[in-house]
Design a protein around this motif. Structure first.
Motif, PDB file in Angstrom:
ATOM      1  N   SER A 222       0.808  -1.219   0.000  1.00 31.54           N
ATOM      2  CA  SER A 222       0.000   0.000   0.000  1.00 31.54           C
ATOM      3  C   SER A 222       0.844   1.273   0.000  1.00 31.54           C
ATOM      4  N   VAL A 223       2.070   1.159  -0.426  1.00 34.26           N
ATOM      5  CA  VAL A 223       2.976   2.313  -0.526  1.00 34.26           C
ATOM      6  C   VAL A 223       3.757   2.127  -1.832  1.00 34.26           C
ATOM      7  N   PRO A 224       3.901   3.176  -2.629  1.00 29.96           N
ATOM      8  CA  PRO A 224       4.715   2.988  -3.828  1.00 29.96           C
ATOM      9  C   PRO A 224       6.175   2.724  -3.442  1.00 29.96           C
ATOM     10  N   LEU A 225       6.855   1.941  -4.254  1.00 30.42           N
ATOM     11  CA  LEU A 225       8.257   1.620  -3.971  1.00 30.42           C
ATOM     12  C   LEU A 225       9.101   2.889  -3.863  1.00 30.42           C
ATOM     13  N   GLU A 226       8.821   3.887  -4.701  1.00 31.14           N
ATOM     14  CA  GLU A 226       9.560   5.153  -4.648  1.00 31.14           C
ATOM     15  C   GLU A 226       9.535   5.716  -3.232  1.00 31.14           C
ATOM     16  N   ARG A 227       8.334   5.761  -2.665  1.00 31.50           N
ATOM     17  CA  ARG A 227       8.209   6.379  -1.348  1.00 31.50           C
ATOM     18  C   ARG A 227       8.932   5.551  -0.279  1.00 31.50           C
ATOM     19  N   ALA A 228       8.833   4.219  -0.407  1.00 32.58           N
ATOM     20  CA  ALA A 228       9.501   3.355   0.568  1.00 32.58           C
ATOM     21  C   ALA A 228      11.017   3.545   0.510  1.00 32.58           C
ATOM     22  N   ILE A 229      11.551   3.646  -0.711  1.00 30.23           N
ATOM     23  CA  ILE A 229      13.000   3.849  -0.854  1.00 30.23           C
ATOM     24  C   ILE A 229      13.380   5.234  -0.341  1.00 30.23           C
ATOM     25  N   ASP A 230      12.537   6.198  -0.640  1.00 27.28           N
ATOM     26  CA  ASP A 230      12.778   7.572  -0.213  1.00 27.28           C
ATOM     27  C   ASP A 230      12.887   7.666   1.308  1.00 27.28           C
TER      28      ASP A 230
END
Lengths: 316, 316
Positions: free
Chosen positions: B288-296
């Protein structure tokens, strides 16, 4: 060194194709003409002849040969005309089928071809049989035979000359321990024989011989009738001195009551462009008879003529 | 589908090499410039840049990058600049070494690359390490892990879509019998998973699910802590739905207390040109979180910028 003799002046592929076409026509087949052409062309030349034949006459040369020829002569010509990788794929496939199954042929192809050539056989196998070679070998074998054969056919050995002597010593010791325990199917024996480079295996087995007093194959002969041990010894022979292995296959095929034509045909067609000169030397030394003469007294007709041409008897 | 974004107008390799050279010179390194170039070139383009750089400056771009960069950012850039087959050979070699040994990485490379690509990795391994991949894998593993990993890395699976339904049924039955007997390391299980084509395995496992009521991986979870069973389940996942496998590797790497940067770097650099779009979709759906945001939120600095560029965040 190859035994096949290619004439200094080779006719064009179109001429060869035309002559072959003629050999099939009219009353009866001209076998001598077929031999005089096909037995004196190398793999690249035979491939172009096949292509030219298909373009010119709209037919597959292999199918026409199949129609015109018969028995052992036919099998020899067909195997010979096949591209080496296709031929090995064909032989390996036969060797995994129930009625023609033969673990030795699978092992022989896996161990005596170069890493690159074995890989090309695997590609040819995909193309022709829509399955992988290892898939068929694994499916049609079991137990110790499968344990040995599957890693052999999937191997892609390093081919450099580099030898690690420390490793050779430690792995010779492992081999000796397992063999002393009669653990002939131990996974360490399999690992060493199926993954190490041929140079490395050679160094390991030399050290084995020096350190433990016997050649490894002598220690692997506790029960001369054991089929797995026979295959294991043949594997080692193929990896370290293939010409001696092939000499023995020829010797047994010829000395057998009623020649083993399949073995004879296989060795001649697969080695004529590789190391047949060395095999002939070994054969002469071991049997005190030149291979030509042995084949001459054991076979006859066009089959004999084809074999003799392939092993380099007579002129091109 | 790949995630890397290559600009519509790519500068010439000579210009790229010159800009990289500039990025290394003067006071401090211009990391932003390095990212803006390298993260936006495909494998063929990066290869030409390396060659041009070597010809122009007489130095190896990889060595210069190694000198100028550090820590996770360095590892990401170096892995990314390597040719895919060289990169896999490098990762597989690391994974067989004692201090960095990792059976999962060996399995992942063997199961998620195409048959042809895996073979090219084996060739790159010869060239770089003067040994074969299977030789190192076999030497550094033992027991059930070796039994599974060696045939996986040597496989050359058929890649056609053809499926034999009779075989799928009979082999689903074999799998079910062995699993019911808890014979998880049985050679038949290994044979089926390591030699059959991915399409065939998929058909077999679908039939398994239909006929026996559970997905096979559920039946393979009798002991959630068993390391061999974990690897076996991961193998099945890699063979049948690689994007789900990679999603989970990313999820565990990111959710871990103190991010697992090696796993994150590996998945991003090896999948950015293959199927990262699909992996991102899976990740978003599952977390439920885009990978971009998780990496960020989990990484920072140049390392973060490089990863985000590779997964396709922002413009080329």
């Amino acid at each position: 060194m190859a035994s096949v003799k290619v004439p200094a002046l080779v006719p064009s592929p179109a001429e060869d194709a035309e002559q072959l076409r003629k050999a099939f026509q009219g009353w009866g087949t001209n076998e001598a003409l077929i031999i005089s052409i096909l037995a004196h062309r190398n793999a690249a030349q035979r491939k172009i002849i096949r292509e030219t034949y298909a373009q010119t006459y709209g037919e597959d040369l292999l199918k026409d040969l199949d129609k015109e020829l018969s028995s052992d002569f036919e099998r020899t010509v067909l195997l010979w005309v096949l591209d080496p990788a296709e031929r090995d794929a064909f032989l390996a496939n036969e060797a995994t089928k129930r009625l023609t199954s033969n673990n030795w042929i699978v092992m022989e192809i896996a161990c005596t071809r170069s890493s690159h050539d074995l890989f090309v056989v695997r590609q040819a196998y995909h193309a022709r049989f829509k399955r992988s070679l290892e898939e068929d070998v694994a499916y049609h074998t079991s137990g110790d035979f499968r344990k040995l054969l599957v890693p052999l056919v999937t191997s892609f050995r390093y081919e450099g000359d580099e030898v690690n002597m420390t490793l050779a010593k430690s792995e010779a010791k492992i081999l000796h321990e397992k063999i002393s325990d009669k653990a002939f199917n131990d996974e360490e024996i399999i690992r060493i024989l199926t993954t190490r480079s041929k140079s490395q295996i050679n160094a390991t087995l030399n050290h084995y011989n020096n350190a433990f007093g016997n050649a490894i194959n002598k220690d692997l002969k506790t029960d001369p009738e054991d089929e797995y041990l026979k295959l294991l010894r043949a594997t080692i022979k193929c990896l370290t001195c293939p010409e001696k292995y092939f000499e023995k296959v020829l010797r047994l095929a010829i000395n057998k009551l009623g020649t083993d034509e399949w073995a004879l045909t296989r060795v001649v067609t697969t080695r004529a462009e590789v190391d047949m000169q060395r095999i002939k030397e070994e054969y002469h030394r071991r049997n005190s008879v030149p291979l030509e003469r042995a084949i001459d007294s054991d076979t006859s007709g066009d089959y004999e003529k084809m074999l003799l041409a392939l092993i380099g008897h007579g002129d091109a």
